[in-house]
Design a protein around this motif. Structure first.
Motif, short mmCIF file in Angstrom:
data_model
loop_
_atom_site.label_atom_id
_atom_site.label_comp_id
_atom_site.label_asym_id
_atom_site.label_seq_id
_atom_site.Cartn_x
_atom_site.Cartn_y
_atom_site.Cartn_z
N LEU A 278 0.83 -1.20 0.00
CA LEU A 278 0.00 0.00 0.00
C LEU A 278 0.87 1.26 0.00
O LEU A 278 0.58 2.22 -0.71
CB LEU A 278 -0.94 -0.01 1.20
CG LEU A 278 -2.15 -0.94 1.10
CD1 LEU A 278 -2.89 -1.01 2.44
CD2 LEU A 278 -3.11 -0.46 0.00
N GLU A 279 1.92 1.24 0.81
CA GLU A 279 2.82 2.39 0.86
C GLU A 279 3.53 2.58 -0.49
O GLU A 279 3.68 3.70 -0.98
CB GLU A 279 3.85 2.20 1.98
CG GLU A 279 3.26 2.17 3.38
CD GLU A 279 2.65 3.51 3.78
OE1 GLU A 279 3.12 4.55 3.28
OE2 GLU A 279 1.72 3.50 4.60
N LEU A 280 3.97 1.46 -1.09
CA LEU A 280 4.65 1.55 -2.37
C LEU A 280 3.70 2.00 -3.47
O LEU A 280 4.07 2.80 -4.34
CB LEU A 280 5.27 0.19 -2.74
CG LEU A 280 6.16 0.16 -3.97
CD1 LEU A 280 7.34 1.12 -3.82
CD2 LEU A 280 6.66 -1.25 -4.26
N ALA A 281 2.45 1.54 -3.41
CA ALA A 281 1.45 1.96 -4.39
C ALA A 281 1.18 3.46 -4.28
O ALA A 281 0.98 4.15 -5.30
CB ALA A 281 0.16 1.18 -4.20
N THR A 282 1.18 3.98 -3.06
CA THR A 282 0.99 5.41 -2.86
C THR A 282 2.12 6.21 -3.51
O THR A 282 1.88 7.22 -4.17
CB THR A 282 0.91 5.73 -1.36
OG1 THR A 282 -0.20 5.03 -0.79
CG2 THR A 282 0.73 7.22 -1.12
N ARG A 283 3.34 5.73 -3.33
CA ARG A 283 4.49 6.43 -3.89
C ARG A 283 4.54 6.34 -5.40
O ARG A 283 5.13 7.20 -6.08
CB ARG A 283 5.79 5.86 -3.31
CG ARG A 283 6.01 6.16 -1.85
CD ARG A 283 7.43 5.86 -1.42
NE ARG A 283 8.39 6.74 -2.10
CZ ARG A 283 9.66 6.87 -1.74
NH1 ARG A 283 10.11 6.21 -0.68
NH2 ARG A 283 10.47 7.65 -2.40
N THR A 284 3.93 5.28 -5.97
CA THR A 284 4.02 5.06 -7.42
C THR A 284 2.70 5.28 -8.14
O THR A 284 2.53 4.89 -9.29
CB THR A 284 4.54 3.64 -7.70
OG1 THR A 284 3.69 2.68 -7.05
CG2 THR A 284 5.96 3.46 -7.19
N ASN A 285 1.73 5.88 -7.43
CA ASN A 285 0.45 6.28 -8.02
C ASN A 285 -0.35 5.13 -8.65
O ASN A 285 -0.86 5.24 -9.76
CB ASN A 285 0.68 7.38 -9.08
CG ASN A 285 1.34 8.62 -8.50
OD1 ASN A 285 0.93 9.11 -7.45
ND2 ASN A 285 2.36 9.11 -9.18
N CYS A 286 -0.41 4.01 -7.94
CA CYS A 286 -1.22 2.91 -8.45
C CYS A 286 -2.11 2.32 -7.34
O CYS A 286 -2.40 1.13 -7.34
CB CYS A 286 -0.35 1.82 -9.08
SG CYS A 286 0.83 1.05 -7.97
N THR A 287 -2.53 3.18 -6.40
CA THR A 287 -3.31 2.71 -5.26
C THR A 287 -4.65 2.12 -5.70
O THR A 287 -5.08 1.07 -5.19
CB THR A 287 -3.55 3.87 -4.27
OG1 THR A 287 -2.29 4.40 -3.87
CG2 THR A 287 -4.31 3.37 -3.05
N ASP A 288 -5.35 2.76 -6.65
CA ASP A 288 -6.66 2.27 -7.07
C ASP A 288 -6.56 0.87 -7.67
O ASP A 288 -7.37 -0.01 -7.38
CB ASP A 288 -7.29 3.23 -8.08
CG ASP A 288 -7.68 4.55 -7.45
OD1 ASP A 288 -7.82 4.59 -6.21
OD2 ASP A 288 -7.85 5.54 -8.19
N GLN A 289 -5.56 0.67 -8.52
CA GLN A 289 -5.38 -0.65 -9.13
C GLN A 289 -5.07 -1.70 -8.07
O GLN A 289 -5.57 -2.83 -8.12
CB GLN A 289 -4.25 -0.63 -10.16
CG GLN A 289 -4.48 0.31 -11.34
CD GLN A 289 -3.80 1.65 -11.14
OE1 GLN A 289 -4.03 2.32 -10.12
NE2 GLN A 289 -2.98 2.04 -12.11
N LEU A 290 -4.26 -1.32 -7.09
CA LEU A 290 -3.89 -2.27 -6.03
C LEU A 290 -5.11 -2.66 -5.21
O LEU A 290 -5.33 -3.84 -4.93
CB LEU A 290 -2.82 -1.67 -5.13
CG LEU A 290 -2.42 -2.52 -3.91
CD1 LEU A 290 -1.81 -3.85 -4.35
CD2 LEU A 290 -1.47 -1.76 -2.99
N LEU A 291 -5.93 -1.66 -4.81
CA LEU A 291 -7.11 -1.97 -4.00
C LEU A 291 -8.07 -2.87 -4.75
O LEU A 291 -8.72 -3.75 -4.16
CB LEU A 291 -7.80 -0.67 -3.58
CG LEU A 291 -7.01 0.22 -2.60
CD1 LEU A 291 -7.77 1.51 -2.34
CD2 LEU A 291 -6.76 -0.53 -1.28
N GLY A 292 -8.15 -2.71 -6.06
CA GLY A 292 -9.00 -3.58 -6.86
C GLY A 292 -8.55 -5.03 -6.82
O GLY A 292 -9.37 -5.95 -6.86
N LEU A 293 -7.25 -5.23 -6.71
CA LEU A 293 -6.73 -6.59 -6.62
C LEU A 293 -6.86 -7.15 -5.21
O LEU A 293 -7.21 -8.32 -5.02
CB LEU A 293 -5.26 -6.61 -7.05
CG LEU A 293 -5.00 -6.33 -8.53
CD1 LEU A 293 -3.50 -6.19 -8.79
CD2 LEU A 293 -5.57 -7.45 -9.39
#
Length: 493
Positions: A278-293
């Motif tokens: 989650l922290e890495l997704a925040t830094r790399t702007n892919c939080t929405d895609q991650l939460l979907g998975l």
């Protein structure tokens, strides 16, 4: 590394046993007589480097054929044997060996006679030498990972057909054996390592070992340069292979023999006050895609893990490291891990996350080892592909999940011979439930669901140090070791 092939028709053949020697009068006759006892041995060929202690005469009396080397040095002697040997298969022995297994020649020749191998090296029951451990293995693992699994890459007991040997280069120093091995690999030879039991070998003085290490290193590096493996990208690829290698279960097993208690700790939400992806997704702007998975119940654990890794394609190793360093630890994380180690636990982090952040967290909390998946890199950037932790896949103890921490617990406990009441598991999420249910002592820390709470023997909230207090009342203490009286006197003085 080894290409296996179904046994073909066995060829009937004799072998030439070649023994390069220099002043081996103490042992040479014994080695010659030993070799001549084997029905497979057609001749024993001694290649002498100008011995002055009677070695040639003793070898001749024992039944060997003796020739003089064209030049001083083991490599030259071995190469001379290619011209002088009477049989197609050559088996090289050292002249100072003792305690040889009577079945040695059959074991070494069989893979060649059965057409299962082209180049056969012996491994034997003996602690690996210092040059092997400190020089050969690290360099092979870096530059020639195809050969990294060999037990004794520097061993001088080798068998091969003359046709292959004529394609190889014979270094005329301590690099000869490792050079032949790498050259055999370059010829795409099928390389086998055969167990020949135990043997005794004269040890070398430290200054001679230093010279040996220099020559072995030079040979490996020269071959690596020829293969184009000294470039920066090759070294980065080697580091990636090494990272994946460390995720394999057997690399943690050597520590298990030293413990009677095992603690397996989850990382995200347990040791870390947060979740790495989650922290890495925040830094790399892919939080929405991650939460979907993360919320997709239609994906099994393996597919979900691979798809999450794909989100981080192109992320640099530096960003991954910084993210892992910046996530705060849970209160009491360091104190708990150190306290568990003082109680005699071997402490491991078992996580669905990745090797780089897990290794950083391990060092932050002073744990002993890590079991995790491993992101693949090209250069300094993640490719989006992942190597799953073998320990989570097999043995398949868990019937509910295809990727499970229960498999890790079962195998590690079995290898260590640790009973259930001496295994501690700590976790917080559904991914930890199977591990928590199987451990003799288990703690749901800040559990994310009622199912997690119900899977564990105990529940702890807020501060991980509470686990130490809990264990103080539930585990048997090891007997105290009193120090000798004279140590009390020294400390008092």
């Amino acid at each position: 590394m080894v290409t296996r092939k179904k046994p073909g028709k066995r060829r009937s053949a004799k072998i030439s046993v070649v023994i390069p020697v220099l002043n081996e009068s103490r042992t040479v006759a014994q080695v010659v007589r030993f070799a001549k006892k084997s029905p497979l041995v057609g001749e024993v060929l001694i290649v002498d480097d100008g011995s002055i202690d009677g070695t040639p005469e003793l070898a001749t009396a024992a039944g060997a054929r003796v020739i003089t080397s064209s030049m001083l040095g083991k490599g030259a002697s071995m190469e001379d044997a290619l011209q002088a040997a009477r049989f197609e298969i050559l088996l090289f022995l050292d002249g100072d060996l003792r305690g040889l297994n009577r079945d040695l020649f059959r074991r070494m020749a069989a893979p060649l006679l059965n057409d299962e191998a082209d180049f056969v090296k012996a491994k034997f029951t003996r602690t690996a030498g210092r040059v092997t451990i400190l020089t050969a293995r690290p360099l092979l693992r870096t530059y020639f990972p195809e050969l990294a699994e060999l037990t004794q890459p520097l061993g001088g007991i080798v068998a091969a057909r003359r046709k292959l040997l004529r394609q190889l280069r014979f270094e005329n120093d301590y690099g000869v054996d490792i050079g032949l091995l790498i050259d055999a690999l370059s010829c795409r030879a099928r390389i086998f390592e055969v167990d020949i039991g135990s043997l005794k070998h004269d040890s070398k003085p430290l200054d001679q070992l230093g010279e040996m290490a220099t020559q072995v290193a030079r040979t490996i590096l020269e071959r690596a340069a020829e293969w184009g493996r000294l470039r920066v990208n090759s070294l980065r690829a080697a580091r990636q292979r090494d990272r994946i290698h460390r995720t394999e279960l057997h690399n943690s097993l050597h520590m298990l023999k030293q413990t009677s208690r095992l603690a397996l700790l989850d990382m995200d939400g347990t040791l870390l006050n947060g979740r790495f992806v989650l922290e890495l997704a925040t830094r790399t702007n892919c939080t929405d895609q991650l939460l979907g998975l993360l919320d997709n119940s239609k994906l099994d654990a393996t597919r979900r893990t691979r798809k999450i890794a794909a989100l981080f394609a192109g992320v640099t190793e530096k960003i991954i490291e910084q993210t892992a360093r910046n996530i705060p630890l849970m209160p009491g994380a360091v104190e708990m891990v150190v306290g568990l180690r003082k109680l005699g636990y071997l402490v491991g982090i078992v996580t669905d996350s990745y090797r780089i952040p897990a290794e950083i967290v391990r060092r932050r909390v002073f744990a002993d080892f890590v079991i995790s998946h491993s992101l693949k890199f090209r250069g300094e950037r993640a490719t989006g592909k992942i190597t799953l932790a073998p320990a989570m896949l097999t043995p398949k103890i868990c019937r509910e999940h295809n990727l499970c921490k229960l498999n890790v617990l079962h195998h590690l406990a079995q290898e260590a011979g640790v009973t259930a009441d001496r295994v501690l598991a700590v976790g917080d999420s559904d991914n930890d439930r199977c591990m928590l249910a199987a451990a003799g002592q288990s703690v749901a820390f800040n559990p994310k669901s009622s199912l997690v709470r119900e899977s564990a023997k105990h529940v702890v909230e807020g501060d991980l140090r509470k686990i130490l207090r809990l264990l103080g009342t539930t585990i048997p203490r090891e007997p105290e070791l009193r120090q000798p009286p004279y140590l009390d006197e020294v400390e008092n003085n």
